[in-house]
Design an enzyme around this catalytic site. Structure first.
Site, PDB file in Angstrom:
ATOM      1  N   ARG A  43     -26.555  16.044 -34.797  1.00 19.10           N
ATOM      2  CA  ARG A  43     -27.326  16.737 -33.871  1.00 19.10           C
ATOM      3  C   ARG A  43     -28.687  17.095 -34.636  1.00 19.10           C
ATOM      4  O   ARG A  43     -28.703  18.197 -35.610  1.00 19.10           O
ATOM      5  CB  ARG A  43     -26.676  18.221 -33.386  1.00 19.10           C
ATOM      6  CG  ARG A  43     -27.665  19.189 -32.710  1.00 19.10           C
ATOM      7  CD  ARG A  43     -27.203  20.300 -31.972  1.00 19.10           C
ATOM      8  NE  ARG A  43     -26.467  19.737 -30.828  1.00 19.10           N
ATOM      9  CZ  ARG A  43     -26.235  20.584 -29.879  1.00 19.10           C
ATOM     10  NH1 ARG A  43     -26.466  21.906 -29.571  1.00 19.10           N
ATOM     11  NH2 ARG A  43     -25.672  20.110 -28.420  1.00 19.10           N
ATOM     12  N   HIS A  75     -29.157  13.423 -24.927  1.00 22.97           N
ATOM     13  CA  HIS A  75     -28.023  14.194 -25.293  1.00 22.97           C
ATOM     14  C   HIS A  75     -26.938  13.251 -24.610  1.00 22.97           C
ATOM     15  O   HIS A  75     -26.500  13.506 -23.504  1.00 22.97           O
ATOM     16  CB  HIS A  75     -28.138  15.545 -24.600  1.00 22.97           C
ATOM     17  CG  HIS A  75     -27.031  16.350 -24.859  1.00 22.97           C
ATOM     18  ND1 HIS A  75     -25.978  16.041 -26.215  1.00 22.97           N
ATOM     19  CD2 HIS A  75     -26.831  17.769 -24.681  1.00 22.97           C
ATOM     20  CE1 HIS A  75     -25.440  17.081 -26.107  1.00 22.97           C
ATOM     21  NE2 HIS A  75     -25.820  18.134 -25.197  1.00 22.97           N
ATOM     22  N   CYS A 118     -25.602  22.252 -18.138  1.00 29.81           N
ATOM     23  CA  CYS A 118     -24.907  21.632 -19.714  1.00 29.81           C
ATOM     24  C   CYS A 118     -24.547  22.954 -20.291  1.00 29.81           C
ATOM     25  O   CYS A 118     -23.718  22.916 -21.428  1.00 29.81           O
ATOM     26  CB  CYS A 118     -25.842  20.836 -20.407  1.00 29.81           C
ATOM     27  SG  CYS A 118     -27.425  21.552 -20.647  1.00 29.81           S
TER      28      CYS A 118
HETATM   29  N1  NVA Z   1     -32.064  20.856 -23.530  1.00 29.89           N
HETATM   30  C1  NVA Z   1     -31.283  21.590 -24.143  1.00 29.89           C
HETATM   31  C2  NVA Z   1     -29.764  21.226 -24.106  1.00 29.89           C
HETATM   32  C3  NVA Z   1     -28.992  22.001 -24.728  1.00 29.89           C
HETATM   33  C4  NVA Z   1     -27.414  21.618 -24.960  1.00 29.89           C
HETATM   34  C5  NVA Z   1     -31.796  21.850 -25.543  1.00 29.89           C
HETATM   35  O1  NVA Z   1     -32.180  20.906 -26.088  1.00 29.89           O
HETATM   36  O2  NVA Z   1     -31.737  22.860 -25.924  1.00 29.89           O
HETATM   37  N1   CP Z   2     -24.205  21.647 -23.952  1.00 23.81           N
HETATM   38  C1   CP Z   2     -24.269  21.637 -25.196  1.00 23.81           C
HETATM   39  O1   CP Z   2     -24.620  20.705 -26.166  1.00 23.81           O
HETATM   40  O2   CP Z   2     -24.084  22.848 -25.921  1.00 23.81           O
HETATM   41  P1   CP Z   2     -24.090  23.166 -27.116  1.00 23.81           P
HETATM   42  O3   CP Z   2     -25.760  23.497 -27.648  1.00 23.81           O
HETATM   43  O4   CP Z   2     -23.537  24.760 -27.324  1.00 23.81           O
HETATM   44  O5   CP Z   2     -23.695  22.236 -28.189  1.00 23.81           O
END
Ligand code: NVA
Ligand code: CP
Length: 310
Positions: free
Chosen positions: A99, A126, A265
């Site tokens: 990530r 994602h 999500c």
């Molecule tokens: N768009 C959000 C998704 C989190 C899972 C982010 O990047 O924080």
């Molecule tokens: N939806 C998602 O990716 O959640 P986290 O940021 O908690 O991993």
């Protein structure tokens, strides 16, 4: 083979993995040794609940092991390059997920790794989220092709981008509603790719500035945070003003089909991208959605590891 974005899968592979995840969810014990003695390295540059826990549990359930590795505790970016990290780590482990902020860093990680690399969220994409999302939609609605998903809110966004790719790969129609301005709209290269997929699958894709219009007749109403992990806190007040017309509230939900489901999500803030009544209401499936991260990722890891064996 890697999962840097959904573009890494053919439409056929993508559908096969979703179906595999549905099957694995029903028969988890059948896979309890599927990744025996395999190790997953989990590199994190941003926070996480779902991704971190579901990947690690997924490995445990398949007889393997996950190692959490925070960028904060690593020499990466200070004394070590992403290329050297990939070359070294792939001597130890069987699969890597990361990530990261930048999509280009996932690309370099993959380019320099001798084992599969999975994008566990970058600022641009994602993919694991959307595989879990399409799995839950298929489980709830019995099909994907021909359904309409309406996405409301910040659309220059990793989840929106992966939804555009994913929906267009399975023949779902997607209406995106976002404020005017390039900074809030999906990026052009992603839209172009989604349009190209749509030619093959028959999806209809539109980007609108009107949330009510986007949700008309929708089977799925989806929103994501207005304050993604990479957005500075200083922008919060301004973004609330800009995105409020796109908030998913009961009135907006009433414009969708009566049996529409609500998805986010997560993490979610009640009173921002959606109201509490919506996310805690009977149309919301957000926790079933979150659960599917586990099943979808097990299917993804299995697929990628088996693929390199062939
Ligand atoms: N768009 C959000 C998704 C989190 C899972 C982010 O990047 O924080
Ligand atoms: N939806 C998602 O990716 O959640 P986290 O940021 O908690 O991993």
């Amino acid at each position: 083979m890697h999962l840097r974005s959904l573009n890494d899968f053919t439409i056929k592979e993508f559908e096969e993995i979703i179906d595999k995840a549905i099957e694995m969810k029903k028969n988890p014990e059948k896979y309890s040794e599927a990744l025996k003695n395999k190790t997953l390295l989990m590199i994190f540059e941003k926070p996480s609940l779902r991704t971190r826990v579901s990947f690690e549990v997924g490995m445990t359930q398949m007889g393997g092991h996950g190692i959490f590795y925070s960028i904060k505790d690593s020499p990466l970016g200070k004394k070590e390059s992403i290329e050297d990290t990939a070359k070294t780590a792939s001597r130890y482990v069987n699969i890597i997920m990361a990530r990261l902020f930048k999509q280009k860093d996932i690309e370099s990680l993959a380019e320099n790794s001798s084992v599969p690399v999975i994008n566990a969220l970058t600022d641009k994409y994602h993919p694991c989220q959307i595989m879990a999302d399409l799995q839950i939609i298929k489980e709830k609605k019995g099909k994907l092709k021909g359904l309409k998903l309406a996405y409301c809110g910040d659309s220059n966004n990793n989840v929106t981008h992966s939804l555009l790719l994913g929906c267009s790969m399975v023949g779902m129609n997607i209406s995106v509603a976002c404020p005017e301005g390039k900074e809030f709209m999906p990026q052009k290269d992603v839209l172009d790719k989604a349009m190209e997929n749509a030619k093959e699958t028959g999806s209809k894709i539109e980007v609108l500035n009107d949330a009510k219009k986007a949700v008309e007749n929708a089977d799925v109403v989806y929103t994501d945070s207005w304050m993604s992990y990479h957005i500075p806190e200083t922008e919060k007040e301004e973004r609330i003003k800009i995105f409020t017309p796109f908030q998913v509230n009961s009135e907006l939900m009433s414009k969708a089909k009566d049996n529409a489901i609500f998805m986010n999500c997560l993490p979610a803030i009640r009173g921002m991208e959606q109201t509490a009544e919506v996310i805690d209401g009977k149309q919301s499936i957000v926790f079933d959605e979150a659960e599917n991260r586990l099943h979808a990722q097990k299917a993804i890891m299995l697929y990628l590891i088996e693929k390199i064996k062939k």
